[in-house]
Design a protein around this motif. Structure first.
Motif, PDB file in Angstrom:
ATOM      1  N   LEU A   1      33.473  42.728  18.756  1.00  0.00           N
ATOM      2  CA  LEU A   1      34.850  42.337  19.020  1.00  0.00           C
ATOM      3  C   LEU A   1      35.322  42.823  20.394  1.00  0.00           C
ATOM      4  O   LEU A   1      36.135  42.164  21.046  1.00  0.00           O
ATOM      5  N   GLY A   2      34.819  43.974  20.834  1.00  0.00           N
ATOM      6  CA  GLY A   2      35.169  44.448  22.166  1.00  0.00           C
ATOM      7  C   GLY A   2      34.630  43.543  23.252  1.00  0.00           C
ATOM      8  O   GLY A   2      35.330  43.213  24.222  1.00  0.00           O
ATOM      9  N   TRP A   3      33.371  43.121  23.094  1.00  0.00           N
ATOM     10  CA  TRP A   3      32.810  42.173  24.062  1.00  0.00           C
ATOM     11  C   TRP A   3      33.575  40.861  24.039  1.00  0.00           C
ATOM     12  O   TRP A   3      33.864  40.269  25.074  1.00  0.00           O
ATOM     13  N   HIS A   4      33.946  40.406  22.815  1.00  0.00           N
ATOM     14  CA  HIS A   4      34.702  39.161  22.684  1.00  0.00           C
ATOM     15  C   HIS A   4      36.064  39.285  23.366  1.00  0.00           C
ATOM     16  O   HIS A   4      36.517  38.355  24.056  1.00  0.00           O
ATOM     17  N   LYS A   5      36.731  40.434  23.207  1.00  0.00           N
ATOM     18  CA  LYS A   5      38.048  40.634  23.811  1.00  0.00           C
ATOM     19  C   LYS A   5      37.959  40.644  25.343  1.00  0.00           C
ATOM     20  O   LYS A   5      38.846  40.133  26.040  1.00  0.00           O
ATOM     21  N   ALA A   6      36.872  41.220  25.862  1.00  0.00           N
ATOM     22  CA  ALA A   6      36.752  41.336  27.310  1.00  0.00           C
ATOM     23  C   ALA A   6      36.610  39.984  27.990  1.00  0.00           C
ATOM     24  O   ALA A   6      37.089  39.792  29.116  1.00  0.00           O
ATOM     25  N   PHE A   7      35.986  39.024  27.326  1.00  0.00           N
ATOM     26  CA  PHE A   7      35.691  37.752  27.994  1.00  0.00           C
ATOM     27  C   PHE A   7      36.287  36.556  27.252  1.00  0.00           C
ATOM     28  O   PHE A   7      35.793  35.435  27.374  1.00  0.00           O
ATOM     29  N   THR A   8      37.341  36.790  26.459  1.00  0.00           N
ATOM     30  CA  THR A   8      37.951  35.684  25.730  1.00  0.00           C
ATOM     31  C   THR A   8      38.611  34.704  26.691  1.00  0.00           C
ATOM     32  O   THR A   8      38.354  33.500  26.660  1.00  0.00           O
ATOM     33  N   ARG A   9      39.499  35.212  27.546  1.00  0.00           N
ATOM     34  CA  ARG A   9      40.182  34.363  28.531  1.00  0.00           C
ATOM     35  C   ARG A   9      39.359  34.376  29.806  1.00  0.00           C
ATOM     36  O   ARG A   9      39.412  35.334  30.578  1.00  0.00           O
ATOM     37  N   ARG A  10      38.648  33.303  30.026  1.00  0.00           N
ATOM     38  CA  ARG A  10      37.637  33.314  31.082  1.00  0.00           C
ATOM     39  C   ARG A  10      38.249  33.478  32.468  1.00  0.00           C
ATOM     40  O   ARG A  10      37.778  34.300  33.271  1.00  0.00           O
ATOM     41  N   LEU A  11      39.303  32.714  32.767  1.00  0.00           N
ATOM     42  CA  LEU A  11      39.874  32.803  34.106  1.00  0.00           C
ATOM     43  C   LEU A  11      40.457  34.184  34.357  1.00  0.00           C
ATOM     44  O   LEU A  11      40.250  34.786  35.419  1.00  0.00           O
ATOM     45  N   ARG A  12      41.211  34.712  33.364  1.00  0.00           N
ATOM     46  CA  ARG A  12      41.802  36.031  33.532  1.00  0.00           C
ATOM     47  C   ARG A  12      40.719  37.101  33.611  1.00  0.00           C
ATOM     48  O   ARG A  12      40.800  38.044  34.416  1.00  0.00           O
ATOM     49  N   SER A  13      39.682  36.967  32.795  1.00  0.00           N
ATOM     50  CA  SER A  13      38.596  37.953  32.813  1.00  0.00           C
ATOM     51  C   SER A  13      37.840  37.913  34.128  1.00  0.00           C
ATOM     52  O   SER A  13      37.517  38.962  34.708  1.00  0.00           O
ATOM     53  N   LEU A  14      37.581  36.716  34.639  1.00  0.00           N
ATOM     54  CA  LEU A  14      36.882  36.600  35.920  1.00  0.00           C
ATOM     55  C   LEU A  14      37.710  37.186  37.056  1.00  0.00           C
ATOM     56  O   LEU A  14      37.167  37.831  37.958  1.00  0.00           O
ATOM     57  N   ALA A  15      39.038  36.953  37.017  1.00  0.00           N
ATOM     58  CA  ALA A  15      39.904  37.515  38.058  1.00  0.00           C
ATOM     59  C   ALA A  15      39.884  39.042  38.016  1.00  0.00           C
ATOM     60  O   ALA A  15      39.813  39.715  39.060  1.00  0.00           O
ATOM     61  N   THR A  16      39.916  39.606  36.809  1.00  0.00           N
ATOM     62  CA  THR A  16      39.874  41.067  36.683  1.00  0.00           C
ATOM     63  C   THR A  16      38.556  41.623  37.196  1.00  0.00           C
ATOM     64  O   THR A  16      38.524  42.621  37.931  1.00  0.00           O
ATOM     65  N   VAL A  17      37.464  40.980  36.806  1.00  0.00           N
ATOM     66  CA  VAL A  17      36.143  41.432  37.269  1.00  0.00           C
ATOM     67  C   VAL A  17      36.050  41.332  38.785  1.00  0.00           C
ATOM     68  O   VAL A  17      35.529  42.240  39.454  1.00  0.00           O
ATOM     69  N   ALA A  18      36.567  40.237  39.368  1.00  0.00           N
ATOM     70  CA  ALA A  18      36.488  40.056  40.818  1.00  0.00           C
ATOM     71  C   ALA A  18      37.296  41.123  41.553  1.00  0.00           C
ATOM     72  O   ALA A  18      36.833  41.689  42.554  1.00  0.00           O
ATOM     73  N   ARG A  19      38.508  41.408  41.062  1.00  0.00           N
ATOM     74  CA  ARG A  19      39.333  42.426  41.730  1.00  0.00           C
ATOM     75  C   ARG A  19      38.690  43.813  41.640  1.00  0.00           C
ATOM     76  O   ARG A  19      38.748  44.590  42.590  1.00  0.00           O
ATOM     77  N   LEU A  20      38.093  44.123  40.515  1.00  0.00           N
ATOM     78  CA  LEU A  20      37.436  45.425  40.370  1.00  0.00           C
ATOM     79  C   LEU A  20      36.115  45.473  41.136  1.00  0.00           C
ATOM     80  O   LEU A  20      35.694  46.536  41.620  1.00  0.00           O
ATOM     81  N   ALA A  21      35.450  44.320  41.275  1.00  0.00           N
ATOM     82  CA  ALA A  21      34.156  44.298  41.963  1.00  0.00           C
ATOM     83  C   ALA A  21      34.302  44.467  43.466  1.00  0.00           C
ATOM     84  O   ALA A  21      33.380  44.972  44.127  1.00  0.00           O
ATOM     85  N   LEU A  22      35.450  44.051  44.051  1.00  0.00           N
ATOM     86  CA  LEU A  22      35.596  44.117  45.506  1.00  0.00           C
ATOM     87  C   LEU A  22      35.508  45.544  46.037  1.00  0.00           C
ATOM     88  O   LEU A  22      34.724  45.805  46.963  1.00  0.00           O
ATOM     89  N   PRO A  23      36.284  46.512  45.525  1.00  0.00           N
ATOM     90  CA  PRO A  23      36.094  47.881  46.045  1.00  0.00           C
ATOM     91  C   PRO A  23      34.715  48.446  45.746  1.00  0.00           C
ATOM     92  O   PRO A  23      34.168  49.201  46.556  1.00  0.00           O
ATOM     93  N   LEU A  24      34.122  48.070  44.592  1.00  0.00           N
ATOM     94  CA  LEU A  24      32.767  48.533  44.302  1.00  0.00           C
ATOM     95  C   LEU A  24      31.771  47.951  45.294  1.00  0.00           C
ATOM     96  O   LEU A  24      30.830  48.630  45.732  1.00  0.00           O
ATOM     97  N   LEU A  25      31.969  46.695  45.661  1.00  0.00           N
ATOM     98  CA  LEU A  25      31.098  46.064  46.659  1.00  0.00           C
ATOM     99  C   LEU A  25      31.174  46.803  47.984  1.00  0.00           C
ATOM    100  O   LEU A  25      30.154  47.088  48.632  1.00  0.00           O
ATOM    101  N   LEU A  26      32.401  47.142  48.423  1.00  0.00           N
ATOM    102  CA  LEU A  26      32.558  47.852  49.689  1.00  0.00           C
ATOM    103  C   LEU A  26      31.967  49.254  49.621  1.00  0.00           C
ATOM    104  O   LEU A  26      31.454  49.771  50.621  1.00  0.00           O
ATOM    105  N   ILE A  27      32.031  49.875  48.449  1.00  0.00           N
ATOM    106  CA  ILE A  27      31.403  51.193  48.295  1.00  0.00           C
ATOM    107  C   ILE A  27      29.887  51.079  48.458  1.00  0.00           C
ATOM    108  O   ILE A  27      29.249  51.936  49.088  1.00  0.00           O
TER     109      ILE A  27
END
Length: 760
Positions: free
Chosen positions: A398-424
């Motif tokens: 259910l946790g995995w399902h909750k994380a990726f239920t709303r695809r557009l919102r989930s992708l936006a969250t992953v992208a915003r969090l991935a940008l500083p990690l990418l720069l690191i």
């Protein structure tokens, strides 16, 4: 206004940590951009100031002692000349330090290329052995006015009467000799002469060199240097540091803007009912937007002002190059404008991203819309149902399902969090590349550790005997380096002959193959770009009046001379010109040997006839970059933390409406907590994988692009080891899950009455 302030104050109390991180992140971003501006000014302005005040020459031409160099004053486009001055090569020692120098005889202080005295006085006939040292040479010799320097192997001593700045290429150990101005009588047996040309059009440099070669003849020209080369050498590592700071500063600014945008969007989704109530009691859409906009602009403004104030007051106290850069920058004309424009630009950018997110709050209807009681994602997908059928823990599924239920919102969250990690990841790759220069110099174009020059007191056989007798010298490669005129006769390059066919020099190749056959050579990226040639081409160059035609079979990594180097074996050069003999020896030491200890031992063994210099490592000038990388990682981590807190808050708020259903099917508070923690961990894992997958090739591309533009050439980039990346990813995911545990536990233990009010 009072209601607006109360709302802002209530929101601040609820999100204190997020507000603090945003202020700190903005301060770090603005500080990095201001330091980048300072470094750019520090890289260019000091040399430009010296060049302007000294009326520097645009072209400096070294010729033979009998060349009619004074004829160059009559060339079209030549405004004025300096010299010609007699020159002689020498070695000077002072307080244990040694340096190769060019003695330049002049009776009067030149009007063109005028040395700018920083201490002492100019040459005086009353002190016939007096000399003026170029400032960088003086620092290398630890000498100042009143000190005495000696010429090894002779009883000759020179008295330093002054130290001066010059706009010509500066002293570089093992490379460019240092300038020493002396009276003509103090330059015995000059081996050449030098003349400086000041042009009416500085962009006409190449054409002026061509006309000079045509007038004097290629055989009379020894070496040519231009003002563009001197400027690039003076900027050196400072410009690179400025580019790194600017790049990461802009990247962090974008990441911070996206993090703020996501935070406001998540907050709006969590407070739709409160916003509707505000509108119902009379708030206009514009007032609702201003609540969010002014609040976050205040955070950004506080961080920007703090960064500007700290940079202005404490910047020059930073040890090393950064402090020097800020001190020089504060005295430049554009300093005040930059100090104001950079923070304002950062605040405006954050304000723009805030406004885009806050605009959604203004569109919330004044009548609350009941949220659906069922999860917005609907029924679990087939994969989740099959996972439950396999008796996997429901919390994980259910946790995995909750994380990726709303695809557009989930992708936006992953992208915003991935940008500083990418720069690191990019920052860590820069750190690893610098470490590679120190730990594995043979892979970055530095296979040898010492360069030895022998004077006429030792023959080649005697010199090699002394070198090979040392127990820590693994190999000694005889060689010669001469200046060669390129095709078109517009510039000079370094032509090297190192090693023999029986004992070849271990060049570090990035492309092609080693030069094994006759007339084969390897070249640096700077030379390939200068001549617009590729591997497989033949090039013709001129050394004096002797042509050299070589076949380029490989590209070597060349950290010296901006990569404008072509290298072959000593045997090949001697076949084309039998007069050439070994003038230097490159020493490869055994593992664990201390270059300074070996150099001191060889200097003693040579009885003053050997000049031993450590090979210059380009990473030595980038030591300040380590501190810069650490600071950037901290700023990027703060931005990532803001986004992570936003994602956790959104997940916790969305789980409140599912709380009754989850408890109704028998899940315990611990399992409900595990759902939220798992959702956060899955989001963090996706962001880490994305940031690492994109950051590693991006780092290689950026580092190789920078090294290619500097002439070293692509092939030096080194990313963190897979083990380190795995530890980095594990730490990021574990940190995210740990951070989500406390709010998830509180939400899971809420009373049913609170849950009903939140759902309703």
């Amino acid at each position: 206004m009072r209601a607006t302030l109360r709302w802002a104050h209530s929101d601040l109390r609820t999100h204190r940590g997020e507000a603090l991180f945003l202020v700190l992140a903005t301060a770090g971003i603005v500080a990095s951009l201001l330091l980048a501006t300072a470094l750019f000014g520090y890289a260019t302005n000091p040399w430009q100031r010296v060049f302007t005040q000294a009326r520097g020459g645009h072209v400096w031409i070294h010729t033979g002692p009998t060349a009619a160099a004074d004829k160059l004053a009559s060339l079209d486009g030549v405004e004025s000349v300096a010299g010609p001055y007699p020159t002689a090569s020498a070695i000077l020692t002072s307080r244990g330090a040694r340096a190769s120098v060019e003695l330049r005889g002049t009776s009067e202080r030149p009007a063109v290329g005028r040395p700018l005295l920083t201490s002492g006085h100019w040459l005086d006939p009353a002190t016939p052995d007096g000399v003026v040292l170029e400032s960088r040479l003086a620092r290398a010799l630890l000498a100042g006015p009143g000190d005495t320097v000696t010429v090894p192997g002779t009883a000759r001593k020179l008295t330093v009467v002054g130290v001066a700045d010059s706009a010509e290429p500066r002293y570089r150990p093992g490379g460019e000799p240092g300038l020493v101005w002396a009276l003509p009588a103090a330059v015995p047996g000059p081996g050449g002469q030098v003349i400086g040309l000041r042009l009416t059009d500085p962009d006409d440099t190449d054409y002026a060199v061509q006309r000079a070669v045509t007038l004097l003849g290629a055989g009379a020209i020894g070496e040519v240097s231009t003002w563009k080369q001197a400027r690039a050498e003076a900027q050196g590592d400072n410009r690179l540091l400025g580019q790194v700071l600017g790049l990461f500063g802009l990247g962090a600014l974008v990441a911070a803007g996206l993090a703020v945008h996501g935070a406001i969007g998540t907050r709006i989704r969590g407070h739709l009912r409160d916003i509707s109530v505000l509108k119902a009691i009379g708030f206009t859409p514009g007032q609702v937007v201003r609540v969010f906009l002014l609040q976050h602009i205040a955070y950004a403004l506080l961080g920007a002002v703090a960064a500007a104030a700290l940079t202005q007051t404490l910047g020059r106290r930073v040890p090393g190059r950064l402090g020097d850069a800020v001190g020089v920058w504060q005295g430049l004309p554009g300093h005040t404008v930059a100090l104001f424009a950079v923070p304002v630009g950062a605040v405006l950018f954050i304000g723009a991203t805030t406004g885009l997110a806050a605009w959604r709050a203004g569109r919330v209807p004044p009548v609350p819309v009941p949220r659906p009681a069922a999860p917005a994602g609907g029924r679990p997908p087939g994969l989740a149902r099959r996972a439950l059928g396999l008796r996997l823990p429901p919390a994980l599924v259910l946790g995995w399902h909750k994380a990726f239920t709303r695809r557009l919102r989930s992708l936006a969250t992953v992208a915003r969090l991935a940008l500083p990690l990418l720069l690191i990841v990019v920052a860590l790759s820069a750190w690893t590349t610098i470490d590679r220069f120190h730990s594995r110099p043979e892979q970055t174009g530095l296979p040898t550790a010492l360069t030895v020059h022998a004077d006429a007191g030792l023959t080649d056989r005697e010199t090699r005997t002394v070198l090979e007798r040392d127990p820590q010298v693994a190999a000694a490669y005889p060689g010669v380096e001469v200046a060669a005129l390129v095709p078109g006769q517009t510039a000079t390059i370094a032509l090297r002959g190192l090693g023999t066919r029986q004992d070849p020099y271990p060049y570090t190749l990035a492309e092609g193959r080693p030069a094994r056959g006759r007339d084969e050579a390897v070249a640096g990226q700077g030379l390939l770009d200068l001549l617009d040639v590729r591997i497989g081409d033949w090039v013709r160059m001129t050394v004096g009046d002797q042509p050299q035609i070589l076949h380029i079979v490989g590209r070597s990594i060349e950290p010296e001379n901006a990569g404008r180097v072509i290298s072959t074996s000593l045997d090949t050069l001697r076949e084309n010109d039998p007069r050439l003999g070994p003038t230097l020896y490159e020493l490869r030491l055994r593992p664990g040997a201390d270059p300074d200890v070996v150099a001191a031992r060889l200097t003693t063994a040579g009885n003053g006839h050997l000049d031993v210099q450590a090979v210059t490592n380009p990473a030595d000038g980038l030591s300040a970059l380590r501190g810069v990388v650490v600071g950037l990682i901290v700023v990027l981590a703060l931005i990532g933390l803001i986004e992570l807190l936003t994602a956790i808050g959104g997940t916790v708020r969305e789980s409140e409406r599912d709380l009754l259903a989850l408890k109704a099917i028998g899940l315990s508070p611990r399992q409900i907590t595990a759902i939220t923690v798992t959702a956060t961990g899955c989001t963090a894992l996706a962001a880490v994988l994305t940031g690492t997958a994109l950051g590693t090739p991006l780092a290689h591309w950026l580092i190789d692009a920078q090294s290619r533009s500097s002439g070293i050439g692509a092939g030096i980039a080194q990313g963190p080891s897979p083990t380190f990346l795995l530890l980095f990813a594990t730490a990021a995911v574990l940190g995210a899950t740990a951070l989500a545990t406390v709010p998830a536990t509180r939400a899971a233990r809420r009373r049913l009455a609170d849950t009903l009010s939140a759902v309703g």
